[in-house]
Structure formats: structure tokens, C-alpha cells
Design an enzyme around this catalytic site. Structure first.
Site, PDB file in Angstrom:
ATOM      1  N   LYS A   1      -6.970   3.319  -3.447  1.00 56.26           N
ATOM      2  CA  LYS A   1      -7.383   3.336  -2.040  1.00 56.26           C
ATOM      3  C   LYS A   1      -7.585   4.778  -1.599  1.00 56.26           C
ATOM      4  CE  LYS A   1      -5.378   2.046   2.482  1.00 56.26           C
ATOM      5  NZ  LYS A   1      -4.244   1.344   3.129  1.00 56.26           N
TER       6      LYS A   1
ATOM      7  N   ASP B   1       0.862  -1.185   0.000  1.00 52.48           N
ATOM      8  CA  ASP B   1       0.000   0.000   0.000  1.00 52.48           C
ATOM      9  C   ASP B   1       0.899   1.236   0.000  1.00 52.48           C
ATOM     10  OD1 ASP B   1      -1.717  -2.149   0.610  1.00 52.48           O
ATOM     11  OD2 ASP B   1      -3.051  -0.848   1.767  1.00 52.48           O
TER      12      ASP B   1
ATOM     13  N   LYS C   1     -10.295   0.157  -2.472  1.00 56.04           N
ATOM     14  CA  LYS C   1     -10.186   0.002  -1.023  1.00 56.04           C
ATOM     15  C   LYS C   1     -10.484   1.323  -0.323  1.00 56.04           C
ATOM     16  CE  LYS C   1      -6.995  -1.219   2.741  1.00 56.04           C
ATOM     17  NZ  LYS C   1      -5.644  -1.729   3.096  1.00 56.04           N
TER      18      LYS C   1
END
Length: 317
Positions: A217, A154, A253
Site C-alpha cells: 500500500k 494495514d 492499494k
């Protein structure tokens, strides 16, 4: 790998796909509010959607006082997120979270604790949460986390690139991070609370996907404003547009700010309404909201027992 769908190889930077986009904020907020106002799910249907939220959850600890012992406890929770009686009452033999997300220095402990479970380890990297480190150091952090066993990375972007509309710099940065990930999947954290406008959110989403991000995300969870339904709707529309142009499915996400069982349902309803049921799997949808797990556990225990569950019975780790 945890994501069997085709990897996103990206495209050349193509500003024509996004430069003229202007997101209508009032219309987006109205659409998001209507999603949240849908007739509530009840009974077995609600329980099934809550179980799916657990399947799609990245169980996360990103605290300054993280230790291998804390990570090991969190991994035990990822292996068995519901108490055995509740699991049996729901007719489930096995249930795990989608992944466990930790700092790079905790990856090895998580990999060891999850051995044999099939649950992958995700690691934040690239100077999380601010991203304000020289690019070579951020790339080395990615390579370190992957070397420790992380299957997903991430990353955080440089927000200034978005605010200056320097799309080439943003593209080059993410493309370099994608290369550093190797076989690990890349989730691009846009830190949308710092991007000022929904139009910037759309454009940053499109550049990240063109640069090869497998997931987009919303947030680090450390911004003042984290995941919201209007921001999420904007990002999901962007990945839908990218898919229409390329045929590649990109994951989504939302992270930060989601705490209740109702939140778990709201974001899944958004995905179903905007891109369809196919996205309601861990390969294409993740929830970055560990504190929400306790609320979901309480709701499921109440469903199977008919009695209100106590919050102290559902500690995370």
C-alpha cells in the site's frame, strides 16, 4: 475471508532480487503520464469502471474524533454505497465496498454494524500513522485488532529502515507483523512520500513481499505526498516481478490524495495495463480514498439521469 487467493507465505530475505535495481524516474513519470492521457472512457463503459471502483474501495474513517456512531454510519454506507434508484438504473441488485477500515478501538463497532453483509473490517495498526512505537507494542496492537474481529490489518513500516537500507531490520519487522496477524491479511503501508526515491519504493516493496505481505500500500494518507501514479507504477512493477519469481499474486492499494472519478479510472487503467484485468477485483486491488466515493456517486447519478448531480446529496456518512 475476503481474499480467497493464495496467501503470500513470503520467502527468505533475498537482496539479490532488488539491491541492484535503480528506477529511472523520468521514464517512470513519462509512462505514468501516458497512462493518464489515455482516451477517456465514456457512457456505459465509464459507469462500469466506476462501479468497479466502489467494489474495490476500502471505505475509511481514521479521525481523532471517531465514535462508534460515526463508524456505524460509515458501515451503513459500505452496505449500500449508491442510492436505490441509481442502483436499479444500473441494473444492479447489490453493491458493497470491499471493506471498512478503522482504528483498532473501532473494530468491534464496525464488525457489529457489518454483521451479515459479507463486508470485512480492516484495521490500521502498529502505531499508525508514524509507526514510531516499540515493536512489541506494535505487535500487540495487531493482536488486539485481530481479537476484536479485524480480517485485514494495514501496518506501517519503520521508514528509517528503508532510508538506511537496513533491509534485514525491515524484513524482520514485517515478518513479525505477518505472524501476529494470524489468519488476517496484511497490507504493508510503505509511506512512499517519506522514502525519498522511487528506487527505495521498489526495494521496500520487494522486502515487504518477501516478508509475507499480502498487499503493498502506498500511503497512510497523512504524508505530505500520498499516492501518485509514478509511485504506484513502481510498486506494481515490483509486485509483478515478485509474482514472476514466486508465482504468488500480491495485492496493491493506493491510498491518499485521490478524490475524483477520474482518479478512480486512472488507477484502474494502470492496473489493467501493467498486470491485467485479473487484478481489478477486491482480492487484489483496493482504493483507499473514501472522499472519492461522493464524486463517483455524482458521476453515476449524472449518467443514469442525464442531469448533473448536486454534491450535497452524497454525504459519506
Amino acid at each position: 475471508m475476503t481474499n480467497p487467493h493464495t496467501r503470500n507465505s513470503g520467502t527468505a530475505l533475498t537482496p539479490a532480487w532488488f539491491e541492484d535495481i535503480a528506477v529511472n524516474t523520468p521514464a517512470t513519470e513519462t509512462r505514468a503520464a501516458r497512462l493518464g492521457a489515455r482516451r477517456p472512457l465514456k457512457g456505459a463503459w465509464r459507469a462500469a469502471w466506476l462501479v468497479n471502483a466502489i467494489r474495490c474501495m476500502d471505505l475509511t474513517t481514521l479521525a481523532g474524533d471517531d465514535t462508534p456512531a460515526r463508524v456505524t454510519r460509515l458501515c451503513a454506507k459500505a452496505r449500500r454505497p449508491l442510492a436505490e434508484p441509481v442502483l436499479e438504473a444500473l441494473g444492479l441488485d447489490r453493491l458493497t465496498t470491499a471493506a471498512v477500515c478503522v482504528y483498532p478501538t473501532m473494530v468491534r463497532s464496525a464488525v457489529r454494524a457489518l454483521d451479515g453483509s459479507g463486508v470485512p473490517v480492516a484495521s490500521v495498526a502498529t502505531g499508525f500513522p508514524s509507526g514510531l512505537m516499540p515493536l512489541p507494542l506494535r505487535l500487540e496492537e495487531i493482536r488486539y485488532a485481530v481479537g476484536e474481529g479485524a480480517a485485514e490489518i494495514d501496518i506501517v513500516i519503520t521508514r528509517a529502515h528503508v532510508l538506511r537500507a537496513d533491509w534485514a531490520a525491515l524484513y524482520d519487522e514485517i515478518a513479525a507483523m505477518r505472524e501476529a496477524c494470524g489468519s488476517a491479511h496484511l497490507k504493508a503501508i510503505l509511506a512512499t512520500g517519506d522514502l525519498q526515491t522511487l528506487s527505495n519504493v521498489y526495494k521496500a516493496s520487494m522486502v515487504a513481499m518477501q516478508a509475507g505481505a499480502d498487499f503493498i500500500k502506498t500511503s497512510t494518507g497523512k504524508e505530505t505526498v500520498n499516492a501518485t501514479l509514478p509511485v504506484s507504477l513502481t510498486m506494481v512493477r515490483a509486485l509483478r516481478d515478485y509474482g514472476a519469481r514466486t508465482g504468488v499474486r500480491i495485492g496493491f492499494k493506493p491510498a491518499g490524495g485521490m478524490k475524483t472519478a477520474a482518479d478512480a479510472l486512472a488507477w484502474q487503467i494502470l492496473m489493467k495495463e501493467e498486470v491485467g484485468r485479473d487484478w481489478l477485483t477486491p482480492t487484489l486491488f483496493r482504493l483507499g480514498a473514501s472522499s472519492m466515493l461522493g464524486a463517483i456517486e455524482m458521476a453515476l447519478e449524472t449518467h443514469v439521469t442525464g442531469r448533473h448531480a448536486a454534491s450535497h446529496r452524497h454525504a459519506l456518512a
